[in-house]
Design a protein around this motif. Sequence first.
Motif, short mmCIF file in Angstrom:
data_model
loop_
_atom_site.label_atom_id
_atom_site.label_comp_id
_atom_site.label_asym_id
_atom_site.label_seq_id
_atom_site.Cartn_x
_atom_site.Cartn_y
_atom_site.Cartn_z
N ILE B 472 0.87 -1.17 0.00
CA ILE B 472 0.00 0.00 0.00
C ILE B 472 0.91 1.22 0.00
CG2 ILE B 472 -1.75 1.29 1.28
CD1 ILE B 472 -2.40 -1.53 2.58
N SER B 474 1.31 5.45 -0.10
CA SER B 474 0.74 6.79 0.00
C SER B 474 1.85 7.75 -0.36
CB SER B 474 0.25 7.05 1.42
OG SER B 474 -0.32 8.34 1.49
N TRP B 517 -1.62 14.16 -4.17
CA TRP B 517 -1.61 13.14 -3.12
C TRP B 517 -2.23 11.90 -3.72
CZ3 TRP B 517 -5.29 12.41 1.55
CH2 TRP B 517 -4.74 11.44 2.42
N ASN B 519 -2.89 7.63 -3.29
CA ASN B 519 -2.92 6.45 -2.43
C ASN B 519 -3.32 5.27 -3.29
OD1 ASN B 519 -2.65 7.77 0.30
ND2 ASN B 519 -4.37 8.89 -0.58
N MET B 538 -6.39 6.20 -5.74
CA MET B 538 -6.99 7.49 -6.00
C MET B 538 -5.91 8.55 -6.01
SD MET B 538 -6.82 9.52 -3.11
CE MET B 538 -8.18 10.65 -3.28
#
Lengths: 631, 1055
Positions: B472, B474, B517, B519, B538
């Motif tokens: 994952i 970010s 930004w 993620n 997104m």
Amino acid sequence: MKKIVFSMLALVAGAAAFTSCEDQLDIPQKAALTTETYYQTDKDAMAALASAYENFQVNTVGRTTLGPGIYTPARVLANHPGDDVNYGGQCYGDHEFGGSVDEFRFLHTPEAINYHYKGIYLSLFCDNIVIEKFAEPASDFQKQAVAEARVLRAYNFFLLACYWGTPPFVDHTMTTSEVPTNSEYDARPEAPKSQQEYFLWVAQECEKAAAEGLIERKSADDKEGAYRVTKGFAYALAGKAYMFAGEWDKAKQCLKKVIDSGKYALVPGDQFMDQFHIQGDGSPEKIFEVNIRYNAAAGEWSSGGGMGWNNHSTWMEPQCFQIRSDKFKKPPLNAYTDKVAGWGSIGLPKWYADEFVENDGLESKRLNATMVNIENLVYGETGIDLIDTYYSKLPSMSHADKVASTAIGINAQDGHYGQTFWVPLKHIVRAGDAVEDGSSYSSVHRLNNIIIMRYAEVLLNYAECCLRTGDAATAKTYINQIQERAGSKTISGSVDLVTLKKEKSYEMWFEGCRYQDLLRWSKLDSDQYTKDCMEHLKKQGTHIPHLYDKLFRAPEASDVDVIWQYGSESNSRFWIGHTHEAQDAGFEVGWQEKHRLFPYPTTVLENNPELHQNPGWPAPTFGGGDSDSAE
Amino acid sequence: MWNFKSLQKPLVFLFLLCLFPLGAMAQSVVKGTVNDEAGEPIIGASVKVQGTKTGAVTDFNGNFSVQADANATLVVSYIGYTPATVKVNGRNNIVISLSEDSQTLSDVVVIGYGVQKKSDLTGAVASLKGDDIKNLSTSDAGAALQGKVTGVQIINSGAPGAGASIRVRGYSSNSGNLGPLLIVDGLKVDNIQYLDPSLIESMEVLKDGASAAIYGAQAGNGVVLITTKNGSKGQAKVSYTFKAASQSLGKKAELFNANDYIEYHKYLGDLVDAELQEKAYKQGFVDTDWYDEVFTNSWSLQHNLTVEGGNDKGHFLAGLGIVDNDGIVRGDKDTYKRFTGQVNADYKIYKWLTVSSNTSIEKWKRKSLGDGYGSFLNAVVSIDPLTPAYIYDTADFGMNLAAAWESENHGNILLPPSYTEENPVWYGTSKYVEDATANPLAQRDRSNSTSEGINVRGSLAANIIPFDFLTITSRLGYRISQSNGHNYSEPYYLSSMAHADGYSISANTNASLYYQWENFANFNKQFGKHNVGAMAGMSFTKNHWDNTSASSSDTGMILRGEAAPNFRYIDCLNANGISHLSAGNAPGDATELAYFGRLSYSFDDRYFLQVNFRADAFDSSKLTKENRWGYFPSFSAGWTISNEPFFKKAVSTDAVSFLKIRGSWGRNGNVNILSGYKYNPTISLGGYYDFTDQYTAGGAATEGGKPSILANPDLTWETSEQIDLGIDARFLNNRLSFGLDWYRKMTKDLLIDMEPVYPEIGFQNSTLNSGEVLNTGFDIELGWRDHVGDLKYGIMTNFSTLKNEVKKVNAALPRINGQGPSGFNNKLGPCFEEGHPIWYFRGFEYAGVDPETGKALYYGAVTDEVTGETTRGIVDAPTDDDKTDLGCGIPTFTYGVTLNLEYKGFDFTVFGTGAYGNKIYNFMVSADRPRINGIDVYWQDSWKNPGDNSKYPDMKQVATDWTFFSSSACIFSGAYFKFKQIQLGYTIPSKITKKFLVSQLRLYASLDDYFTITSYPGADPETASLGSDNGRLRGFDNGTYPTSKKIVFGVNVTF
């Protein structure tokens, strides 16, 4: 460990699902008002009206925002087709925007026609929006604004009707689903069905506006009363439109109102020349002129939703008009024009200049304001201060020395294209014309106003209507006024239509009257003068003069129709030879019946099957292939 | 097999955790060294004793020691190398050489939000490694792509600091934004000019619709993904490279020299001996080559210093770069200086958490000179050779100057800096023709324009790896940009056409902050022979800018201090200057929101499938709320035939080592075309009319207000759909590689700014979605790599074809007649029309010369007098309707060839690129000013006497005829082949250099852009073109910044 993992997971998942981001997509537009909420107050009306004037200034009578670089389409179409204007420049092919119109050799829409047509409709939109949005005026000012916009609109339609006959009658703000058609095909009863009905509509619209809200010029000294539409201009335009429609009595009534108002006067002959320069702005003679103002804040080309000051001025037009300095050993007019070295785009036919001199005499203020003799120009003996001062820097020379001097003269081997022994002066920029508040903005701009209507024209129009209704005595009064003011040696003892026609040709040279008058007269009258003028039109482009100086270029056997200024080589320094380059290149030149109306621009026709081409002009092939064949 | 370690090389906590000493020494029984083929030690190679659990890892110097029996067998492996099995046979100090695994199959390429094995690709992705571009003389990452990958065209400018434009698979639109989306280490950037090629690890170009679809509405022009270098694991490395390029003028246009000029104009009859005498022309003494007057040799210097290191936990790289390019124009009016710093770091904090950061800091400064009408560069080719560059006597003044000199303030005549009253000197201006430029050196000196700025581009990212099959990420990316520009010009007068009557000064300040930004989560798991991958995420981005400008101009002095150089600032405006001050400012914002995902599946390394999807939304300045969302899917599949058992059985892998076919379909968008609330009708305030009398009343103008635009609430982005079919193959034991792609890319809903269909509506323009452009072509790559003894050689070639065609414009507008270069009166212009390439040249078609009369002939409509039929035949006075398609400035075929040779320490590279099918319209010769200079080709091959069989007509008849100079007679082939680089390098054996603590030292010399093969009579056909982003002015040449040829000396040192 697992705990941390899952709390991190939850955090990131939460972030990913953070859809309120979408609010961030709504960004209000800065510096913008909506069309729905605008157009309420007097201030809004004032701004809308200012836009209507600005668009009239730039898109109707100015160089238009659509693209022509160095010329103003309105002036080209109003003046170049006249029999009293030659097309000049460096050589054939230079200044084609004027050349193709001047010599009636545009097979297809020349750019000036395209730009003028579209420009006028840009201007009309701004009139229509004032008229529509303040249809129910909430104050006297709003009423006045609507009335002024109606007259601006009427003038726009007057030009459209003159040039295209029955162009689309766009009397409201169009939606994208409306398909414009020639007004004769327009089903609405209010749409004019002929050119004459168009002129009548213009006249009546002006009369209505005059009665419903227009102000009157305060006095002949009220400059601001010349910078906007007043009753005086509405009636002057109504009179002209009635005259174009052949309604002589109605025309007289309207024009008489202008004359009787006492708000206008011919300036003294000494000031005739000033009328075309900044000193004449707002003079008693000006019925309406577009007020040009330098505006640093407006920027050079564009200013937010409006136009910059380059667009407000006619920009490089003065440079086009000015005498082509690179043809001369010592550039003439330099001090006069403050370094505007010109490109010589307009010239005078020899017959016209000769007739003018013959009529007015060499002392005429009007003659000397309109044109200048090549000898005087080269020798610096014009009597015009700035020009002569400039030449006075030459080592002191007698006239005889000057005549023989190669320090001055036309040294171009190909001569000065399109020019004869008299060269135009009327619209040549003066040093002061680009100056405001003591600062000069650019040598290629001029800041003097663009004249829409001059009192002299009102008098001459009135005189014509009088003659047409059998009142020669009244006509004589006004024609004599014009002659006396001009300082002409001819003060007519009796007048007829030919007297009037000739007088108007001297008084109104290059002021947008001649070609439309000729078209009218040629249908109404059978006098020899009108016939001769039409013959001149038919020969346009067949005999292009080149002005030479024998000290630099003597005639050769191949030169065609050599004319010496004073009849022979021995007594003349300057001579004219003739060419016909456009014919050589295969063009058909000269006026034909179809030129009574301009063609609709090809690019407009191609997209609109509902718009019918004017008689004699090729219709386009729809869908716009390349096969638009020559007629 | 998605490899996140190489994707997420970035790292956080930069500086502190940089260089960890790696310690791993053990007891010794058997010692040895592991080297690569070049003899360089391999660090971190694993050495296992076969059949035991004993093993070791090599150290900094490639050394290992392991406990093993004298007859044991060692298995040595390292990623990217073929494992070796070695018998100890009682030796100690065994030297083991690993050879590189030529199965480049295992190469990993970066794709959007992930990585993929090259062998698993189902789309068309061109991949370039840093090594392929590292020794080029360009300092621009974009320019470095030229000729290296297929399907990509690079548009270079010769001027220092002018960035290269990138076109991926053609020109898809009429808009000004045709460049690909640029992503550097995950950050969307506005350009890649700042990025020094030496810092690049890899560049990937996502060419097909399916690969780019993950970037949705921004990817319609392709995507370029760049990964910058990060510290490699192992020993810390310090490297320094230095390049010095001696630049000199490349190809000149073939202009008239003085004798030819005189002969030509005498023939035309516009110049006679009397005039030359009268103007005191000194024949034989003055023959000015304006190129030589204006251009000279100059230096461009580049320094790069890199420090890097890494271990199991993290990597670190810091780089400094300096570019100092003084362009070839004499003096310092064309310069580009750049300082860049790069810090990349990553660190594994926990087993399940890696953080990373990449930061780039750029400071740049540029001075530049313009092209186009009246410019410095136009002057070089237009001023006649009879005019000297400088004059020393007022008797030599050009036209009109004597009169000006006599007037007040010398009529603003511009004086060269070296002018003194005692030793006066003036710029030479023509006595023969007045033009808009007058003297290039004066135009140069008059220009005082500088711009400079600072950019910080960076990202912070965290990777969470809860399970080995799930990552994952970010990531926060940002760009901080600040720039300033200053300009000051004095009034000047050189000729009636080249003058300015006023002073002007301007300054602008631009500041912007961009952030994104993102993620996203990547899943990847193997189930037996099934491999399943998934990605979902997104992104939100926001850009904010706030720019301010101020300017003042007037014919009166506007600055205090007599405008001395240190008074040329807005601060120094005097009262007059302040009264003419104008200024502008309005901050702006743009935002975007996107959701995206990918599913991939493969079976047994034979069958591959991939599906991408993206939903994009843009802010209200671009689209209405109703229209803001757009959806961009794609599908692709591949089949590796060579992994099929039947194939393996039938064909030897020595003959066919690898064979794969693939196909894809994808949809992308182009949103760059939308901005400024184009759908929304508002009142724009501005413009003015003056109802008052400004002379007596001191009145003020009234400001106007009117609807700004013809509203179109249905506006949307351009959409392109692309099909790609490809084959990848390798033969003869991987020595011969071959790649072929065919694509068909259709872009529709082009945003057309056109006159309303009915101009009577009263608006100048309306904006609507209409029009379609089709690009089709083949991308071909062919390479051969082998060695003969110690001589390693390789030849890599790539070829791209491009057929570009406008399929539709608008029912009401079959042709957009584009604005040609402004200021010129030629009748040949760029057109955008159905059935033609975008912005083709539309003009008269020249048909040759009538040999009897010397008349120019053209093709045009001829009507048969008998039948009335109209056919295209020979005419001598064509009309506008006879104009036709004369070609286009865009090449239909581009190619690149790279040849590498290595022998012992020597390396030799020849690299060239070429283009074919592009046309250039040379309009240096001007019909309305026949006396200005220009190319002499027409005259050299023109008709002079009856019976002459010449290429061009009697110049006397056409010298002032725009028809001829707007015809195909003035269109030339722009085909060229350019040797971009011929480089010879020598790496000094490390045995020697190690004595000086240098692990590698390479010296090289190179000829860059040195030879160009072309028939074009103008300057370098690669750059002989006016600029315009949408391709409208491609191929229009009337003088542009010429390319320079370079002799480059360079040093690469690694400590």
